[in-house]
Design a protein around this motif. Structure first.
Motif, short mmCIF file in Angstrom:
data_model
loop_
_atom_site.label_atom_id
_atom_site.label_comp_id
_atom_site.label_asym_id
_atom_site.label_seq_id
_atom_site.Cartn_x
_atom_site.Cartn_y
_atom_site.Cartn_z
N ASN A 102 0.67 -1.14 0.01
CA ASN A 102 0.04 -0.09 0.12
C ASN A 102 0.90 1.28 -0.02
OD1 ASN A 102 -2.57 -1.59 0.01
ND2 ASN A 102 -2.21 -1.71 2.18
N ARG A 160 2.35 4.52 -1.04
CA ARG A 160 2.26 5.42 -2.11
C ARG A 160 3.49 6.16 -2.56
NH1 ARG A 160 1.03 10.71 -2.17
NH2 ARG A 160 -0.24 11.31 -4.45
N ARG A 161 4.25 6.65 -1.63
CA ARG A 161 5.45 7.39 -2.05
C ARG A 161 6.82 6.43 -1.52
NH1 ARG A 161 6.10 13.45 -0.18
NH2 ARG A 161 4.54 13.62 -1.94
N ILE A 162 7.58 6.17 -2.36
CA ILE A 162 8.60 4.98 -2.04
C ILE A 162 9.94 5.76 -2.70
CG2 ILE A 162 9.63 2.83 -2.82
CD1 ILE A 162 6.59 1.89 -3.44
N HIS A 174 4.90 1.75 -12.44
CA HIS A 174 4.23 2.00 -11.26
C HIS A 174 3.75 3.25 -11.22
CE1 HIS A 174 5.16 -1.73 -8.78
NE2 HIS A 174 6.12 -1.68 -9.49
N ASP A 205 1.03 4.50 -10.30
CA ASP A 205 -0.10 4.87 -9.15
C ASP A 205 0.97 5.49 -7.86
OD1 ASP A 205 1.06 2.43 -9.01
OD2 ASP A 205 -0.60 1.73 -7.66
N LYS A 206 2.28 5.30 -8.06
CA LYS A 206 3.09 5.62 -6.86
C LYS A 206 4.14 6.81 -7.22
CE LYS A 206 3.24 0.84 -5.53
NZ LYS A 206 2.31 0.81 -4.39
N GLU A 207 4.47 7.54 -6.01
CA GLU A 207 5.40 8.48 -6.23
C GLU A 207 6.66 8.00 -5.85
OE1 GLU A 207 2.98 12.52 -5.20
OE2 GLU A 207 3.76 11.52 -3.56
N ILE A 208 7.68 7.95 -7.00
CA ILE A 208 9.11 7.44 -6.72
C ILE A 208 9.93 8.41 -6.72
CG2 ILE A 208 10.85 5.65 -7.56
CD1 ILE A 208 8.57 4.04 -8.42
#
Length: 365
Positions: A3, A5-7, A38, A40-43
């Motif tokens: 789950n 969101r920011r990685i 990805h 849907d994620k902030e990387i």
């Protein structure tokens, strides 16, 4: 972890370059293929490789030891590294923004806010921040030392939900990974799980600066700040981001620090030291109070106002770090005196703390 969101994803030099130096375009593209999927994620990508990428173009057959040639290699390699990422992410319509940091950018209040705002804005605009230490100008005094620690601190800075450390080894082992009778440690819930384990200090490829010891230390920093960590190899990046059973998972061991204090404790290099009496040690460590002149017993080293200094007890043990409000040459005449007396004799500018509690990080012994 699924789950998150920011990685923050950190990748080492050995996962991006050839052993002789120079970027491996296929390896870079393989990593970007995973990250770009990805949407849907902030990387945030913390990427080593600048110095290693600059070796071959400058005719160097190995990483130089002297700082001047390291900076020259970084100057050449940084452009090549970001250009490669820019081209690779462009295949997916993604933009890249370069962010170069030194410890001064993150331990001083104004610089810290600027770094935070820049990274936040890049993420808000859909860009992928590519973070690296500013090796072209960093001196020994303002270096992070390794990008593993930088990644842990960046994860804290951007309030990441997860930190993924990628290297050339698929996790932490209870011995030499090349030895048949060793096994991978799948989960670390706290320091007790690492007791008796020998951790290597050098990577296999020979182009980086860290090794497993720096990765474990980075994982400890992040976990203590409330951020879970996955340590695995670059070839297993897709599994790590998907929450799969890969690598070594470090569980949270603490709660989030006040923003700058984690940087102050783990990234700053003290320029001097203040020796405290027993009462001041208790006030700073137990009550989290500011350090006043009356609690100082001695001053060591040369520093200027705003520099990080170490706060020590009478036995010489470091108990805290802080940003000092006075030059080292001013402090001897302040020692042991009250701020009221100092203001009366020297003026209102001296009626203040030597180290304010907002600029002070207690070190865990």
């Amino acid at each position: 972890m699924t789950n998150a969101r920011r990685i923050v994803v950190k990748v080492g030099s050995s996962s991006l370059t050839t052993a002789s130096g120079g970027l491996d375009a296929d390896r870079v593209d393989a990593l970007v293929d995973v990250l770009a999927k990805h949407q849907d994620k902030e990387i945030v990508l913390v990427s080593s490789g600048a110095i290693a990428a600059g070796l071959a173009p400058l005719g160097l057959d190995r990483r130089p030891r002297d700082l001047a040639r390291q900076q020259a290699a970084a100057s050449v390699g940084q452009g090549l590294l970001v250009a490669r990422y820019t081209a690779s992410f462009a295949r997916y319509g993604r933009r890249v923004g370069q962010v170069l940091l030194t410890t001064d950018d993150t331990s001083r209040r104004a610089h810290y806010r600027n770094a935070f705002r820049t990274l936040e804005q890049l993420l808000a605009m859909g860009a992928v921040p590519v973070v690296n230490e500013n090796d072209t100008v960093a001196t020994d005094e303002i270096r992070f030392g390794d990008n593993d620690r930088l990644a842990a601190l960046v994860a804290h800075l951007v309030r990441a939900d997860l930190l993924v450390l990628l290297s050339d080894v698929d996790g932490l082992y209870d011995g030499d990974p090349a030895t048949p009778d060793t096994s991978r440690i799948t989960q670390v819930a706290g320091p007790q799980d690492l007791e008796g384990i020998s951790i290597g200090s050098a990577g296999r490829a020979g182009v980086g600066t860290g090794g497993m010891v720096t990765k474990v230390e980075a994982a400890r920093i992040a976990a203590a700040a409330g951020i879970p960590v996955v340590l695995t190899s670059a070839v297993h990046a897709a599994e790590a981001l998907a929450g799969g059973p890969t690598g070594t998972h470090f569980l949270r061991t603490g709660r989030r620090f006040a923003d700058r204090l984690l940087w102050l404790a783990h990234a700053s290099t003290p320029r001097g030291a203040l020796v405290l009496d027993d009462g001041a040690v208790r006030a700073v460590v137990e009550r989290h109070s500011s350090l006043l002149p009356a609690g100082i017993a001695a001053v060591e080293g040369e520093f200027t106002a705003g520099d990080p200094v170490e706060l020590r007890d009478a036995r010489g043990r470091a108990v805290a770090r802080g940003l000092v409000n006075f030059d080292s040459r001013e402090i001897p005449r302040l020692i042991g005196r009250s701020t009221r007396d100092l203001a009366r004799e020297l003026g209102p500018a001296y009626e203040r703390e030597v180290v304010h509690r907002d600029d002070l990080a207690v070190l865990h012994q």
